[in-house]
Design a protein around this motif. Sequence first.
Motif: not given
Length: 373
Positions: A89-91, A95-97, A170-172, A294-297
Motif C-alpha cells: 500500500a502507498e506511503t 501500514k505501520t499503524l 509489507v511495503g509501499a 523517508s520510511r517508517g516514521l
Amino acid sequence: RGRRRFQASSGSAHRKAYGDYFQLEPSQEAAPALQAPPAEAGQGPTFAELGLQPALLAGLERLSIGRPTAVQRLAIPALRRGRSALCAAETGSGKTLLAAQVGAVLRAPPPGPAVLLGTPGALREALRRRFLALERLRWMVLDEADLLMDESFTELLEEILAHATQVVVVGATFPAGLSETLAKFTDVGQFVTLSTQSLHRLPPHVQQKFVRLKGRDKLPELLQLLKERPSSGGAVLIFCNSASTVNWLGYILDDHKIKHLRLQGQMSAAARAGIFASFQKGDVSVLVCTDLASRGLDTSSVQLVVNYDFPDTLQDYLHRAGRVGRVGSKAPGAVVSFVTHRWDVDLVRKIETFIQRTLDWVPVNYSGNEKAQ
C-alpha cells in the motif's frame, strides 16, 4: 506568446531553463487511504465489524483512531484468518499503524515479552549471542520489504522464516522479483496478495512543484522558502542525499538563526530516536535529514517536504513525497524539489511519464524564462 515550461525535453537541461518550474495541483482533497470503495456503504466497516477484540478496540479509542484505512480493511480480515500475505500500500496509508495499534495495547505476559521489534542487524546479533530463541516464533512481519531483500539478509531471513507459521510482508514499493526472492525462504504460493489501488502512485492530494536551479541558487531558494513560510504552516522535512550535506546545511541554517534538527545515519540509534521524538513533539518544526527519514516514521505533522537534493530513484521520490498528506495529517501539504543536475532532469522525465500513466492530475501550472519554441 506562450511560456515554455520545464518539462521532459532536451531544452530542460539547457542553461536557459534555470528558473523554470512546473507544478502538479492536487486532484482530490483527502488521502486515498481514507476513501471507502464504492461498494461499501457510508465510510466502510468499523474496526469492531472487522472482528478486532475488545482490548484492541479500547486501545484504538484511546489513540483516537476511528475508521480503518483501505489497507487495514484489506489486511485485517485476511490476517485474522491466519493467512500469510504480501501487503502492499502507498506511503502514509496506515501500514505501520497496524503495528502501532497492537503495540499501544500490548502487555508483556510472564515470563517475557511476546512481541519483538528490531532491525535485521540487531536481530542477527541477538541470535548470535543467544539472547533470542526462535522455537516459539509464530508470526513474522517484514516491513519495508524492498530493503529487506538485500543479499546480506538472505541467511537471516532463511533462518527466521523457517520457524514462522504466518508471515506478512509489507511495503509501499514492491520491486520486481520480490516473490521469486521470497520463494527461496518460504512457500509464496500460500500467500494472499493485498494491494491498494494507490500503490506505486504519487499522492493525488498533495501539491508537487519541481524547480530548475543552478547549484549555487539552491541555498537562497531554500532560505527564502523557510523564511516566507507561516508559523502555522506545520513541520518541514528537508531531504539531502548525504550526511555531509545534512551537516553543512545545518551549519548554514544556524548562521541564519533558523531553528532546526538534523537526522542522518552517522548518528547513533539512540541519538536518532531522541532527535525524531523531539521533532514529533513539535519542539522544533524543521528537520534536515537523509533518506533515513523517508520510511517508517510517523510524520503526520509535516506539511512541507523540500528535496534540497533531488532523489536518486523514482522509489526514493515516492517515499519522500509520502511524508506529507498522510493519514492523520491536518492538511495535505506540498512537496518542493530542486532540480539541479542533468541526471535530476532525467528522473523528472521519468516522473512525468509515470504521472501520465498512473494519475489523472489537474492541469499543470508552469512558468518559464523563454518564449515557446
